[in-house]
Motif scaffolding. Structure first.
Motif, PDB file in Angstrom:
ATOM      1  N   GLY A   1      -4.696  -1.279  -2.474  1.00 46.02           N
ATOM      2  CA  GLY A   1      -5.313  -0.511  -1.105  1.00 46.02           C
ATOM      3  C   GLY A   1      -5.829   0.864  -1.597  1.00 46.02           C
ATOM      4  O   GLY A   1      -6.058   1.022  -2.720  1.00 46.02           O
ATOM      5  N   SER A   2      -6.391   1.477  -0.664  1.00 47.57           N
ATOM      6  CA  SER A   2      -6.878   2.793  -0.950  1.00 47.57           C
ATOM      7  C   SER A   2      -5.968   4.005  -1.030  1.00 47.57           C
ATOM      8  O   SER A   2      -4.771   3.675  -0.514  1.00 47.57           O
ATOM      9  N   ILE A   3      -6.250   5.214  -1.674  1.00 45.19           N
ATOM     10  CA  ILE A   3      -5.349   6.438  -1.740  1.00 45.19           C
ATOM     11  C   ILE A   3      -5.799   7.015  -0.237  1.00 45.19           C
ATOM     12  O   ILE A   3      -6.687   7.297   0.391  1.00 45.19           O
ATOM     13  N   PRO A   4      -4.430   7.022   0.380  1.00 42.83           N
ATOM     14  CA  PRO A   4      -4.502   7.616   1.985  1.00 42.83           C
ATOM     15  C   PRO A   4      -5.013   8.983   2.016  1.00 42.83           C
ATOM     16  O   PRO A   4      -4.353   9.925   1.443  1.00 42.83           O
ATOM     17  N   PRO A   5      -6.188   9.265   2.843  1.00 42.72           N
ATOM     18  CA  PRO A   5      -6.538  10.643   2.886  1.00 42.72           C
ATOM     19  C   PRO A   5      -5.590  11.426   3.373  1.00 42.72           C
ATOM     20  O   PRO A   5      -5.259  12.559   3.138  1.00 42.72           O
ATOM     21  N   GLU A   6      -4.491  10.852   4.129  1.00 45.24           N
ATOM     22  CA  GLU A   6      -3.500  11.613   4.907  1.00 45.24           C
ATOM     23  C   GLU A   6      -2.694  12.334   3.754  1.00 45.24           C
ATOM     24  O   GLU A   6      -1.900  13.489   4.389  1.00 45.24           O
ATOM     25  N   LEU A   7      -2.466  11.943   2.574  1.00 42.32           N
ATOM     26  CA  LEU A   7      -1.745  12.557   1.555  1.00 42.32           C
ATOM     27  C   LEU A   7      -2.342  14.017   1.304  1.00 42.32           C
ATOM     28  O   LEU A   7      -1.633  15.090   0.851  1.00 42.32           O
TER      29      LEU A   7
ATOM     30  N   THR B   1       0.828  -1.253   0.148  1.00 42.47           N
ATOM     31  CA  THR B   1      -0.046  -0.155  -0.155  1.00 42.47           C
ATOM     32  C   THR B   1       0.841   1.145  -0.090  1.00 42.47           C
ATOM     33  O   THR B   1       2.147   1.084   0.187  1.00 42.47           O
ATOM     34  N   ILE B   2       0.350   2.325  -0.280  1.00 38.78           N
ATOM     35  CA  ILE B   2       0.835   3.591  -0.097  1.00 38.78           C
ATOM     36  C   ILE B   2       1.072   4.189   1.286  1.00 38.78           C
ATOM     37  O   ILE B   2      -0.077   4.135   2.014  1.00 38.78           O
ATOM     38  N   PRO B   3       2.209   4.261   1.867  1.00 35.99           N
ATOM     39  CA  PRO B   3       2.283   4.448   3.375  1.00 35.99           C
ATOM     40  C   PRO B   3       1.616   5.788   3.592  1.00 35.99           C
ATOM     41  O   PRO B   3       2.088   7.051   3.212  1.00 35.99           O
ATOM     42  N   PRO B   4       0.534   5.800   4.219  1.00 34.44           N
ATOM     43  CA  PRO B   4       0.025   7.067   5.010  1.00 34.44           C
ATOM     44  C   PRO B   4       1.084   8.177   5.658  1.00 34.44           C
ATOM     45  O   PRO B   4       0.992   9.174   5.592  1.00 34.44           O
TER      46      PRO B   4
END
Length: 544
Positions: A181-187, A158-161
């Protein structure tokens, strides 16, 4: 202060005191680290980087940029050197490194987590390699990093938040890996972010609404994933956005009218989704738009006349939707347009004569609609046109002679209409033509001998019409011809022996005419022929 001054005097009074011992020691350490890095890579199965030698000054090694004062390595650029092997973790000890570029090689293995120790790093480019494994969360420690390019590898996970901790980041490119996985909203905490490339992965879930808060964003690429849900209306707040690429996902719902606020947008890619509803007229406010791709969705309603305001548009694709109504004459105002694809919709009425104003048009496809009326003679003004697809409509009247002016035309399929009259002799002026298909119309008269001039023609299909007269012997001059279909007409006379000169011919269909006489022996010369149909004539003889 006094003791420090006295110490300095003592150091200067000692002959040959190694004042620069510390910098020299650090330079030696860098040299050893880089040699260990080199040992982990190779170049075409030989020793790579031959000028990396302990006997040469470190800052003369290829790919290195050093600080002029202390000879610290600031940048390592080994892009496009056909390097193989792995990235050694020892690079994480080059504490002065600001830029690391290993792009366009064949490096494999994992990204070393130790790279997260490079506290001075501003730019990390490992793109276009064969790297595997996960994106190390330790990269989030690179608080000064502006650019992180890892695209075109085989990274998984996954993309690390935690990447949201890289608050200086303005360019993040992770496209074309195997991330899920999903696109982390944290980005969306990366408020300086200008370029976000996440396309070509296996990302799922919805597009975070909070992406609309990235007010500095210029490019947003999320294409070729498995994203679902709606296009967030909040994306319309990204007033600096120039490219919005969401194609080939599973997005549904309607196209938000708020996208009309993106005044700097040049490229809008929403094709190959499940978008429904109408095309928002507000898209006509995007006066900087150059590319508008909405094809292969479930869009309905009419084509907004406001699209005629897109004065910079070069390509417009709306094909394979459920659009109805007429083709807006206002599209003729798009004087920069090079490509117009409206095929496979339910468009009706006539082809606007105003399309003849599109002087830069190279490709026009209006096929598989319900268009009626004549082919506008004004289309003959499109001197740069290469493809003119009008097949499978209800077009009537004769083929305009002006089409003979289309000197750049390569393909002209007009089959499956209600065209009448003769085949214009002017078509013989189309010296670049490779495909001419007039099948299943109501054309009459003779086949023009002027077609002999079409020296590049590979496909000629005049079948299922009411053509009369003989098969012109001049067709034997079309030496590039691969397919010749003249079946189901009212042709008379004999088969010209000159057809035996068509050495590239693979299919010859002359059945369903009134041909007579013997079958020419010359047809035996057609060594590439796979299909020959001569039935329903009055022919005799055999092919040797």
């Amino acid at each position: 202060m006094a003791p420090l001054f006295l110490l300095l005097l003592i150091m200067l009074s000692i002959p040959n005191f190694p004042i620069f011992a510390f910098p020299h020691s650090y330079q030696h350490k860098q040299q050893q680290l880089l040699l260990r890095f080199r040992d982990a890579i190779s170049h075409n199965n030989t020793t790579s980087l031959p000028d990396w030698s302990p006997h040469r000054p470190l800052c003369n090694w290829s790919g290195l940029t050093c600080d002029s004062s202390f000879q610290s390595v600031l940048a390592l650029n080994l892009s496009q050197m056909n390097l193989h092997g792995t990235i050694s973790p020892v690079l994480g000890n080059l504490s002065s490194l600001r830029s690391l570029d290993l792009t366009n090689n064949a490096l494999s293995g994992h990204i070393p987590p130790q790279l997260g120790q490079l506290s001075s790093l501003r730019s990390l480019d490992l793109s276009s390699n064969a790297l595997t494994g996960h994106i190390p969360p330790q990269l989030a420690q690179l608080s000064r990093m502006h650019k992180l390019w890892l695209w075109a590898n085989q990274l998984q996970g996954t993309i690390p938040p935690s990447l949201s901790a890289c608050r200086s980041l303005h360019d993040l490119r992770l496209s074309y890996n195997q991330l899920h996985g999903s696109i982390p909203p944290e980005l969306t905490r990366l408020t300086s972010l200008k370029y976000l490339y996440l396309g070509g992965n296996y990302l799922t879930g919805t597009i975070p609404r909070s992406l609309g808060n990235l007010s500095a964003l210029v490019d947003l690429y999320l294409e070729e994933n498995d994203l679902t849900g709606a296009v967030p209306p909040g994306l319309g707040r990204l007033t600096h956005l120039q490219v919005l690429s969401l194609w080939q996902n599973n997005l549904s719902g309607t196209i938000p009218s708020s996208l009309g606020n993106l005044s700097k947008l040049t490229d809008l890619y929403l094709f190959e989704n499940d978008l429904a509803g109408t095309i928002p007229p507000e898209l006509g406010m995007l006066t900087d738009l150059q590319l508008l791709y909405l094809h292969r969705n479930n869009l309905s309603g009419t084509i907004p006349s406001s699209l005629g305001n897109l004065s910079n548009l070069t390509k417009l694709t709306l094909f394979k939707n459920d659009l109805r109504g007429t083709i807006p004459p206002e599209l003729g105002m798009l004087t920069q347009l090079q490509l117009l694809y409206l095929y496979k919709n339910n468009l009706s009425d006539t082809i606007p004569r105003s399309l003849g104003n599109l002087s830069k048009l190279t490709k026009l496809d209006l096929s598989e609609n319900h268009l009626t009326g004549p082919i506008p003679s004004e289309l003959g003004m499109l001197s740069q046109l290469q493809l003119l697809y009008l097949f499978t409509n209800n077009l009537s009247a004769s083929i305009p002679r002006s089409l003979g002016n289309l000197s750049a035309l390569v393909e002209l399929p007009l089959q499956e209409n209600n065209l009448t009259g003769t085949v214009p002799t002017e078509l013989g002026m189309l010296t670049q033509l490779q495909v001419l298909c007039l099948r299943r119309n109501y054309l009459s008269g003779a086949i023009p001998s002027s077609l002999r001039n079409l020296s590049k023609l590979t496909d000629l299909d005049l079948s299922q019409n009411h053509l009369q007269g003989t098969v012109p012997p001049e067709l034997g001059m079309l030496t590039q011809l691969q397919f010749l279909y003249l079946y189901k007409n009212n042709l008379l006379g004999t088969i010209p022996p000159s057809l035996g000169n068509l050495s590239e011919l693979t299919e010859l269909a002359l059945s369903g005419n009134h041909l007579q006489g013997t079958i020419p022996y010359s047809l035996a010369n057609l060594s590439k022929l796979k299909r020959l149909e001569l039935s329903e004539n009055q022919l005799s003889g055999q092919i040797a």
